[in-house]
Design a protein around this motif. Sequence first.
Motif, PDB file in Angstrom:
ATOM      1  N   GLN A 116       0.838  -1.201   0.000  1.00 47.01           N
ATOM      2  CA  GLN A 116       0.000   0.000   0.000  1.00 47.01           C
ATOM      3  C   GLN A 116       0.864   1.239   0.000  1.00 47.01           C
ATOM      4  O   GLN A 116       1.998   1.216   0.495  1.00 47.01           O
ATOM      5  CB  GLN A 116      -0.903   0.008   1.244  1.00 47.01           C
ATOM      6  N   ASP A 146      -8.411  11.439  15.141  1.00 47.99           N
ATOM      7  CA  ASP A 146      -7.800  11.343  13.814  1.00 47.99           C
ATOM      8  C   ASP A 146      -8.829  11.493  12.718  1.00 47.99           C
ATOM      9  O   ASP A 146      -9.953  11.009  12.835  1.00 47.99           O
ATOM     10  CB  ASP A 146      -7.127   9.977  13.641  1.00 47.99           C
ATOM     11  N   LEU A 147      -8.408  12.093  11.616  1.00 48.91           N
ATOM     12  CA  LEU A 147      -9.205  12.121  10.398  1.00 48.91           C
ATOM     13  C   LEU A 147      -8.746  10.976   9.507  1.00 48.91           C
ATOM     14  O   LEU A 147      -7.656  10.439   9.700  1.00 48.91           O
ATOM     15  CB  LEU A 147      -8.989  13.461   9.681  1.00 48.91           C
ATOM     16  N   PRO A 148      -9.555  10.570   8.528  1.00 46.97           N
ATOM     17  CA  PRO A 148      -9.130   9.466   7.661  1.00 46.97           C
ATOM     18  C   PRO A 148      -7.794   9.759   7.005  1.00 46.97           C
ATOM     19  O   PRO A 148      -7.522  10.873   6.548  1.00 46.97           O
ATOM     20  CB  PRO A 148     -10.257   9.387   6.631  1.00 46.97           C
ATOM     21  N   VAL A 149      -6.964   8.725   6.947  1.00 53.08           N
ATOM     22  CA  VAL A 149      -5.608   8.882   6.430  1.00 53.08           C
ATOM     23  C   VAL A 149      -5.671   8.915   4.912  1.00 53.08           C
ATOM     24  O   VAL A 149      -6.150   7.973   4.264  1.00 53.08           O
ATOM     25  CB  VAL A 149      -4.725   7.703   6.902  1.00 53.08           C
ATOM     26  N   VAL A 151      -4.122   9.058   1.029  1.00 53.98           N
ATOM     27  CA  VAL A 151      -2.973   8.542   0.307  1.00 53.98           C
ATOM     28  C   VAL A 151      -2.063   9.721  -0.025  1.00 53.98           C
ATOM     29  O   VAL A 151      -2.512  10.772  -0.482  1.00 53.98           O
ATOM     30  CB  VAL A 151      -3.429   7.824  -0.981  1.00 53.98           C
TER      31      VAL A 151
ATOM     32  N   LEU B 142      -6.291   5.383   2.774  1.00 49.63           N
ATOM     33  CA  LEU B 142      -5.784   4.060   3.111  1.00 49.63           C
ATOM     34  C   LEU B 142      -6.916   3.245   3.726  1.00 49.63           C
ATOM     35  O   LEU B 142      -7.728   3.761   4.473  1.00 49.63           O
ATOM     36  CB  LEU B 142      -4.627   4.174   4.107  1.00 49.63           C
ATOM     37  N   PRO B 143      -6.981   1.933   3.406  1.00 44.94           N
ATOM     38  CA  PRO B 143      -8.053   1.121   3.980  1.00 44.94           C
ATOM     39  C   PRO B 143      -7.783   0.822   5.452  1.00 44.94           C
ATOM     40  O   PRO B 143      -6.637   0.794   5.902  1.00 44.94           O
ATOM     41  CB  PRO B 143      -7.996  -0.159   3.139  1.00 44.94           C
ATOM     42  N   TYR B 159     -12.226   3.615   6.207  1.00 41.27           N
ATOM     43  CA  TYR B 159     -10.873   4.043   5.897  1.00 41.27           C
ATOM     44  C   TYR B 159     -10.041   4.025   7.170  1.00 41.27           C
ATOM     45  O   TYR B 159     -10.557   4.184   8.270  1.00 41.27           O
ATOM     46  CB  TYR B 159     -10.877   5.466   5.310  1.00 41.27           C
ATOM     47  N   ARG B 160      -8.741   3.878   7.011  1.00 35.97           N
ATOM     48  CA  ARG B 160      -7.851   3.935   8.150  1.00 35.97           C
ATOM     49  C   ARG B 160      -7.884   5.344   8.725  1.00 35.97           C
ATOM     50  O   ARG B 160      -7.743   6.332   7.999  1.00 35.97           O
ATOM     51  CB  ARG B 160      -6.436   3.595   7.714  1.00 35.97           C
ATOM     52  N   ARG B 161      -8.106   5.455  10.000  1.00 35.61           N
ATOM     53  CA  ARG B 161      -8.100   6.775  10.634  1.00 35.61           C
ATOM     54  C   ARG B 161      -6.936   6.931  11.571  1.00 35.61           C
ATOM     55  O   ARG B 161      -6.352   7.990  11.675  1.00 35.61           O
ATOM     56  CB  ARG B 161      -9.419   7.042  11.364  1.00 35.61           C
TER      57      ARG B 161
END
Lengths: 153, 164
Positions: A116, A146-149, A151, B142-143, B159-161
Amino acid sequence: MKYLPGLVLSVALLAACTSTKTADAVNVQALNQQFVGAWNAKNTTQLDTLLADDVQFVQGATHFSGKAEVADKWIRATQNSIANLKTSTLSTATDANMAYEAGTFSVDVLPEDPRQPRGTGAGNFILLWKKAKNNAWKLSYAQLEDLPVQVQR
Amino acid sequence: MKVFRLMLVPMLLLGVLSSPLIAQAQNPKGWSPQAKGAVIGGLGGAAAGAIINKRNRPVGGVVGGVVGAGAGYAIGKHIDNKQKQRAAAARAAEANAYQSSYRSEGTRSSARRSSGKHTAAAGMALAATAPTQAEALNAGYLPNPTTGPAAAAYPESEYRRKSW
């Protein structure tokens, strides 16, 4: 000349008073810079020393309590997946026994699956420090949101 | 002449009371409840004062107008406070409803996933069918891993947080 010893004594007392006052005020910015620097250097031993014995950590659905759990499930579990941690303080205050910094953070995320891509994480934080019995300042409460990570482009 | 003297007081009152109109020029939503109360109270009080005080109607009108305006302002402020309280309570209730729906999403979504039904959900996080990694990456995120510390913090998120 008679008054000289009394004068010297009173000046010394005054100087002592002011010096203890400045020693009480902690530089919470320096504390947090030390903390963030240790994260970026992956210096787990230093991070362990900065945690209070009754430190609490909350993030989303997780809540870790106590130095051992926080050091294990937050610090050691996360430190290999992040890099380049930066914080931006929005609010800070210092007291005789308590100091905090709060604001937003941004960090690079290295996913567990090497196929990934790297991600950029951001979120909100509050780090609350309390003065421990030996006059050392320890992290007592840390909360992350946290907010969604995304890419990394 | 007497008519003019009789009309003087009401016209003065009108002049004084029109100043809220000028002030409200900056408030495009119209008159605040306090201003409305003051005007209504002032006019009514002036009329009542002029009627009651037979010997000296203008003075009666002025005194009645002042007392009426004061009472009307107080009543208007009370109404304004009530309105503001209701608005604040409505906003707080809305925030609570949003919070509780966000938190309960976590328990409900796992049930929905196991039943396999697909239902619309608020926010981007809750696809009932298991999200594929490709979908998340295509969306630019990111998942969320299925195990490990990153999955524990925000388990219901597609989604990955967890980053830090």
